[in-house]
Design an enzyme around this catalytic site. Structure first.
Site, PDB file in Angstrom:
ATOM      1  CG  HIS A   1      -0.377   0.188   2.530  1.00  0.00           C
ATOM      2  ND1 HIS A   1      -0.042  -0.847   3.361  1.00  0.00           N
ATOM      3  CD2 HIS A   1      -0.062   1.312   3.200  1.00  0.00           C
ATOM      4  CE1 HIS A   1       0.447  -0.378   4.491  1.00  0.00           C
ATOM      5  NE2 HIS A   1       0.443   0.937   4.415  1.00  0.00           N
TER       6      HIS A   1
ATOM      7  CG  ASP B   1       0.227  -4.130   2.918  1.00  0.00           C
ATOM      8  OD1 ASP B   1       0.291  -3.517   1.838  1.00  0.00           O
ATOM      9  OD2 ASP B   1       0.228  -3.558   4.027  1.00  0.00           O
TER      10      ASP B   1
ATOM     11  CB  SER C   1       3.528   1.883   5.779  1.00  0.00           C
ATOM     12  OG  SER C   1       2.237   1.852   6.277  1.00  0.00           O
TER      13      SER C   1
END
Length: 463
Positions: free
Chosen positions: A100, A130, A203
């Site tokens: 993402h 992911d 992230s």
């Protein structure tokens, strides 16, 4: 006073010193910025991100991916930006991050700890796990050491390095809170849960153990505000590296496929199937022509082990199947009619799309009056069975649900009863006879075809 000083000294000695770990590994952690041209967007600093859950979910504002579009001031339609983290996994320039972080990006810039920047190529990206793999044109880079999350113990210290809110090389630490967590809408990742402070910008950053080895990739948080609330989730590194190897070799990821719809087993269902405690994965549907059907799996089977690994709950099965090589044989221990049997299944490749089972209103007139479960049934027509993709002579529709055990268990009008207490049902009269003949106090498993798919519920026969 002396005793207090001694106590503080002992406590300080028992806490880990992360300084050497950070000095050795921080140079291999990178900052990732992306630019997407020609689309409306928001800068990630202004908002918490979007939830991967459906809009009408009561938990829709809780699980957040870190760097998706937020609620802040709008940027011009020409471009949008986001920031994230990543880490170098090989000295020749391969970088691991989250899917993402780079999803939809037209430009990806990787900045090293020495302030050098490189435009990165996205080698491949996998939404289900992911995980994304990047490549920069550089040599002799510092790289992390890859560990194994399976060796982690609950309560062990772990450390994260990343760029929360753009603050590069930020270090936070905590402990492993749980392992093998299954999150809503996430089927193939057994997440590592920690209390390490993770925020937007972390992230794709690494999660280290005390040996200085990467054991996870920070990916999601549980939050009501979009910020850290003590619940962080990381993708296990062995799963991430499996994805990386496939992306490097093939440019895409294949996953193992069994071909069953499963559900968890609660205390009542465990009693109805003769299990001493809730465990395993209950098979609610077997897909036609799937590996499961070819191996002889049946609806109502309880899968207890997969390749000798005990299944404490149903969420453990999808990651195990998904990471099994396509074409490989797997051994299943299955509970069927109170007896354990062993089946061998050859794992196939997960199809791109899963078909949904339609649910149509009933037009059949033949019905049975309310029974001691509080249900009124009607017969399915041949056309309805065809629409529902049911075998001939199977299925009885629920027309009415009155107060009683069935209503308490969530049975609704329009549900189709496929099986009760291990017996397939084909007609309202047959189903009524089975219910009438069941002894009071017995817990029976009812297999229902609901709009979202088949599901077992446990009902206790009343007096």
């Amino acid at each position: 006073m002396a005793l207090f000083s001694l106590s503080c000294a002992v406590q300080a000695q028992s806490l880990p010193d992360f300084t050497q770990l950070v000095e050795q590994n921080a140079p291999a952690v990178v900052n990732i910025s992306t630019v997407s041209h020609g689309r409306q967007g928001y800068h990630q600093f202004h908002g918490p991100g979007k939830s991967p859950l459906p809009e009408n979910s009561p938990f829709g504002d809780l699980f957040r991916r870190f760097l998706e579009e937020g609620q802040g001031p709008e940027r011009p339609p020409e471009e949008s930006e986001s920031l994230g983290s990543g880490f170098i996994i090989s000295t020749d320039g391969y970088v691991l991050t989250n899917h993402h972080v780079v999803d939809g990006a037209d430009e990806v810039i990787v900045r090293l700890s020495n302030r050098k920047s490189y435009e990165a190529k996205v080698v491949g990206s996998d939404e289900a796990s992911d995980i994304a793999l990047l490549k920069i044109d550089a040599e002799n880079l510092p790289a992390v050491r890859i560990g194994n999350s399976k060796d982690l113990k609950i309560g062990a210290w772990v450390l994260a390095i990343g760029s929360p809110f753009g603050f590069e090389a930020t270090v936070t630490a905590g402990i492993v809170s749980a392992k093998g967590r299954s999150l809503p809408s996430e089927n193939y990742v057994p997440y590592i849960q920690t209390d390490v402070a993770i925020n937007p910008g972390n992230s794709g950053g690494p999660l280290f153990d005390l040996n200085g080895e990467v054991v996870g990739v920070n990916s999601q948080i549980f939050s009501r505000s979009g910020g850290f609330m003590g619940l962080s989730f990381a993708v296990p590194i062995e799963l991430a590296m499996n994805v990386v190897e496939q992306l490097r070799k093939d440019g895409h990821v294949t996953r193992g496929y069994l071909g069953v719809l499963i559900q968890d087993i609660d205390r009542n269902l465990a009693e109805s199937f003769g299990l001493p405690r809730p465990q395993g994965a209950l098979v609610a549907r077997v897909v036609k022509d799937s590996p499961a059907e070819k191996a002889g799996l049946q609806v109502g089977d309880v899968i207890l082990t997969f390749n000798q690994q005990l299944l404490h709950d149903s969420t453990q099965l999808p990651p195990l199947v998904g990471t099994t090589a396509v074409g490989e044989d797997a051994k299943l221990t299955v509970l069927r009619n109170g007896k354990e049997i062993t089946l061998t299944v050859r794992i196939a490749e997960l199809p791109a799309d899963d078909a949904e089972i339609p649910s149509e209103p009933s037009t059949a007139a033949d019905s049975v009056k309310s029974n001691k479960l509080g249900l009124v049934f009607s017969e399915l027509s041949a056309e309805e069975r065809k629409q529902l993709e049911l075998p001939a002579e199977q299925g009885v529709r629920v027309e009415e649900v009155h107060e009683g055990p069935a209503a308490d268990a969530g049975v609704q009008p329009g549900d189709v009863v496929l099986m009760i207490d291990g017996q397939k049902v084909s007609h309202p009269t047959q189903l009524e006879q089975i219910i009438s003949g069941a002894p009071a106090g017995k817990t029976v498993a009812l297999l229902l075809l609901k709009q979202q798919g088949p599901v077992f519920v446990a009902l206790r026969i009343p007096e």
